[in-house]
Design an enzyme around this catalytic site. Structure first.
Site, short mmCIF file in Angstrom:
data_model
loop_
_atom_site.label_atom_id
_atom_site.label_comp_id
_atom_site.label_asym_id
_atom_site.label_seq_id
_atom_site.Cartn_x
_atom_site.Cartn_y
_atom_site.Cartn_z
N ASP A 167 0.80 -1.21 0.00
CA ASP A 167 0.00 0.00 0.00
C ASP A 167 0.85 1.28 0.00
O ASP A 167 0.70 2.13 0.87
CB ASP A 167 -0.91 -0.06 1.25
CG ASP A 167 -1.88 1.10 1.35
OD1 ASP A 167 -2.34 1.58 0.31
OD2 ASP A 167 -2.17 1.52 2.49
N GLU A 423 3.01 -8.34 7.53
CA GLU A 423 1.76 -8.92 7.05
C GLU A 423 1.96 -9.95 5.94
O GLU A 423 1.40 -9.84 4.85
CB GLU A 423 0.80 -7.82 6.58
CG GLU A 423 0.39 -6.89 7.72
CD GLU A 423 -0.73 -5.94 7.34
OE1 GLU A 423 -0.95 -5.71 6.15
OE2 GLU A 423 -1.37 -5.41 8.26
N ASN A 475 -0.74 -5.55 13.67
CA ASN A 475 -1.38 -4.43 12.99
C ASN A 475 -2.89 -4.55 13.20
O ASN A 475 -3.48 -5.57 12.83
CB ASN A 475 -1.07 -4.47 11.49
CG ASN A 475 0.41 -4.20 11.21
OD1 ASN A 475 1.15 -3.81 12.11
ND2 ASN A 475 0.83 -4.41 9.97
N TYR A 477 -6.79 -2.88 12.97
CA TYR A 477 -7.66 -1.86 12.35
C TYR A 477 -9.14 -2.09 12.66
O TYR A 477 -9.99 -1.77 11.84
CB TYR A 477 -7.43 -1.85 10.84
CG TYR A 477 -6.06 -1.28 10.47
CD1 TYR A 477 -5.85 0.09 10.43
CD2 TYR A 477 -4.99 -2.12 10.20
CE1 TYR A 477 -4.61 0.62 10.11
CE2 TYR A 477 -3.73 -1.60 9.89
CZ TYR A 477 -3.56 -0.24 9.84
OH TYR A 477 -2.33 0.29 9.53
N GLU A 513 0.78 -1.24 14.16
CA GLU A 513 -0.04 -0.31 13.37
C GLU A 513 -1.42 -0.21 14.00
O GLU A 513 -2.02 -1.24 14.35
CB GLU A 513 -0.20 -0.82 11.92
CG GLU A 513 1.08 -0.79 11.11
CD GLU A 513 0.88 -1.19 9.65
OE1 GLU A 513 -0.26 -1.11 9.13
OE2 GLU A 513 1.88 -1.59 9.02
N LYS A 577 -3.95 8.10 6.74
CA LYS A 577 -3.90 7.74 8.15
C LYS A 577 -2.85 8.53 8.92
O LYS A 577 -2.60 8.27 10.09
CB LYS A 577 -3.66 6.23 8.31
CG LYS A 577 -4.83 5.40 7.78
CD LYS A 577 -4.78 3.97 8.21
CE LYS A 577 -5.89 3.17 7.58
NZ LYS A 577 -5.75 2.98 6.13
C1 BDP Z 1 -1.54 -2.46 6.69
C2 BDP Z 1 -0.20 -2.31 5.98
C3 BDP Z 1 0.13 -0.88 5.61
C4 BDP Z 1 -1.10 -0.18 5.06
C5 BDP Z 1 -2.14 -0.16 6.16
C6 BDP Z 1 -3.44 0.56 5.73
O1 BDP Z 1 0.84 -2.85 6.77
O2 BDP Z 1 1.17 -0.87 4.68
O3 BDP Z 1 -0.84 1.09 4.59
O4 BDP Z 1 -2.49 -1.48 6.48
O5 BDP Z 1 -4.32 -0.11 5.21
O6 BDP Z 1 -2.18 -3.55 6.15
O7 BDP Z 1 -3.51 1.76 5.90
#
Ligand code: BDP
Length: 614
Positions: A167, A423, A475, A477, A513, A577
């Protein structure tokens, strides 16, 4: 690999500036010998810089294939009795270099330096012709992996496309400084140091590697090593190619309180005449994972900071001292003590500054996108560890770039851990032997802890690889890619997820993350996704969970600043982000983090100012 520095015996010329440049969509360059005849229709291009966004040409922005760079340079007459080296900080992703029509080096891998001895190729006191062919294609046998395909444009022309899983935008070009430098004919090839301390005494184990060009010279040569404190006083010295020097009343390199010694390495001939001289800054400190603790100088360390990118307007991934320093000052302002070089090794100059500023670094290899989906949190994963995709050749490349990264960065006190992948599809059966081999090879090279960064889709029991590593990065989210706009549900999922990892693995865990896309200036109360308020609420919700659980070893926000990606429905002019905008100004959440990361009450007794949290 020693960074090119001017010393008593070495000279350095920076070849940064305006070079000639030409894209080569039809692949004419090699057949028409542009490397010796020159570029037929060049435009001007800055070096270092990505070429993608310098011009207004949309085809160059998204260009896939070969481009050519060219310039002329003088080698001073009095360099004719020395060894002359040409060194590229990075060329993304592959480069072939010719000097005066002769191919001198080829390199694959876009984020580490490579160099060539051009002593016998250059004309002394005259102009020399330098040509570089840069290719930005990716394959499954490279890192990051990618795949090139072809499409027909409306005008009938066939063009290349790049399919990538990672990404960030595929910025390309000569990204870091190009140096011409000299060493004497017999020279100091490498220096490796390891540091430790007991009480008030510091120890520096060093190993100096001398070039093998002249074996008769070697038998009589003498290596001496001198250590100077920050005021320039000599505090210790050693003799011989391998040795251990003792530093009384040692001042340790600590996070947020960096202390650097200057190490001067001298090579003498049998008449005691100095032949070569090299200098480097070193910090005396130890790093260790013990049980569930990450220890720097024997004290628990809690990582506060960011995953970052090398990324800016116009220059893309082009090296820029002003930007680098701005980032360090912002990290200091917000109270960050560390960052991860997501998702590739950054310029070595960045590590020099981190050494000086006392910022802790997790260095990552470009092993990102080793899975089947571009936005992985949103879909099913297909296997990629097999013959057609990630195979033995990928592993070979992975081991090589890991070795090159360690060779370059091993002496930097700021680097406390190596991250070997971000990842990857680690639930696959074939991922286990792949990573086992990689980890075994890496442990032979250096004793720093090893980290793997995991995708939130992979449950701890299904991950076949984390057991091989010392620290696990997660990571997360929830509240963005899942539990959208529902931070209550997101907190519950996060807590369950972390508890699961904690119970299953019993290893140090850190959040590598967590973050949400946020458009600066978009305000909504009550908070909605993409608003600055939502980013603040998201961080607050996560922090409550982190603090309640208490066993995490760190929190790295995704991302330090907004950055460019390929175009996508969920990417509004890139990934938003960032806690800072792409121009490095704070969003609202920067103040939330600053409050948390600079609050004196948050610094635990146990960590003694290391920035521990609990
Ligand atoms: C994670 C990745 C990172 C992406 C981030 C995202 O490690 O490189 O930019 O998510 O989705 O999967 O913002």
């Amino acid at each position: 690999m020693l960074y090119p520095r001017e010393t008593r015996t070495r000279e350095c010329k920076d070849l940064s500036g305006i070079w000639h440049f030409q894209a080569d969509p039809d692949g004419h360059g090699r057949s028409f010998k542009w490397f010796s005849k020159g570029l037929p229709c060049p435009i001007l291009m800055p070096v270092p810089s990505s070429y993608n966004e310098i011009t207004t040409d949309p085809q160059l922005r998204d260009y896939i294939g070969d481009v050519w760079y060219e310039r002329y340079f003088y080698v001073p007459k009095d360099w004719s009795d020395r060894r002359v080296m040409l060194r590229f900080g990075s060329v993304t992703h592959s480069g072939t270099v010719w000097v005066n029509g002769e191919e001198i080096v080829r390199n694959k891998g876009g984020f580490l330096p490579f160099e060539a001895d051009i002593t016998n190729v250059v004309y002394y006191g005259q102009l020399n012709h330098l040509v570089v062919c840069v290719n930005n294609e990716l394959s499954w046998e490279m890192l990051p992996p990618g795949e090139v395909s072809f499409h027909q444009d409306a005008d009938g022309v066939s063009r290349k496309d790049l399919h990538q899983q990672h990404d960030f935008f595929n910025y390309s070009g000569i990204h870091r400084p190009v140096y011409l430098y000299t060493t004497p004919m017999t020279y100091i090839e490498d220096v490796t140091i390891k540091t430790s301390f007991e009480g008030h005494t510091g120890f520096v184990d060093y190993q100096v590697c001398i070039s093998q060009q002249n074996p008769s010279f070697l038998s009589d040569s003498i290596v001496k090593v001198f250590l100077y404190d920050a005021s320039g006083n000599k505090v210790a010295e050693g003799k011989g190619e391998i040795g251990k020097i003792k530093v009384q009343d040692v001042q340790l390199w600590n996070p947020g309180d960096a202390y650097l010694y200057r190490m001067s390495v001298c090579l003498y001939d049998e008449q005691h005449v100095e032949v070569d001289h090299y200098e480097l800054n070193i910090g005396i400190r130890t790093v260790k994972v013990e049980g569930n603790s990450f220890l720097i100088n024997g004290r628990p360390f809690y990582f506060r900071g960011f995953g970052k990118h090398e990324d800016m307007d116009i220059k893309g991934k082009g090296f820029d001292h002003a930007l680098i320093l701005r980032d360090f000052y912002l990290m200091e302002w917000i109270g960050a003590n560390s960052f991860r070089t997501s998702h590739y090794p950054y310029a070595e100059e960045v590590l020099d500054i981190a050494d000086r500023q006392g910022i802790v670094v997790i260095s990552e290899v470009p092993a990102v996108g080793m899975l089947s989906k571009a936005v992985p949190a949103m879909g099913e994963l297909e296997d990629v560890f097999h013959q057609e995709k990630i195979n033995d050749k990928t592993l070979e490349h992975h081991i090589r770039v890991t070795r090159d990264m360690i060779r370059r960065d091993k002496n930097h006190p700021c680097v406390v851990m190596w991250s070997l992948a971000n990842e990857a599809s680690t639930m696959e059966e074939n991922a286990e032997p792949y990573f086992r081999k990689l980890v075994d090879e890496t442990r032979k090279l250096d004793d720093r802890p090893l980290m793997i960064v995991n995708l939130m889709l992979i449950e701890p029991k299904k991950c076949r690889v984390s057991k091989l590593f010392d620290v696990i990065g997660l990571n997360t989210y929830f509240g963005w890619y899942s539990e959208m706009a529902n931070l209550k549900a997101a907190s519950a999922r996060l807590e369950q997820f972390l508890e699961d990892w904690h119970r299953t693995l019993g290893k140090p865990l850190m959040i590598t993350e967590y973050g949400v896309d946020t458009i600066q200036g978009l305000h909504r109360q009550p908070p909605v996704m993409y608003s600055e308020e939502y980013q603040v609420s998201f961080f607050q919700a996560y922090h409550q969970v982190f603090d309640r659980l208490g066993y995490l070893k760190g929190e790295h926000v995704w991302n330090f600043a907004d950055f460019m990606t390929k175009e996508d429905l969920v990417r509004i002019d890139g990934n938003r982000k960032g806690v800072f905008t792409r121009q490095r100004q704070p969003k609202m959440s920067a103040y939330t983090l600053k409050e948390r990361w600079t609050a004196p009450a948050e610094i635990s007794q146990e960590s003694d100012g290391h920035g521990g949290r609990r």
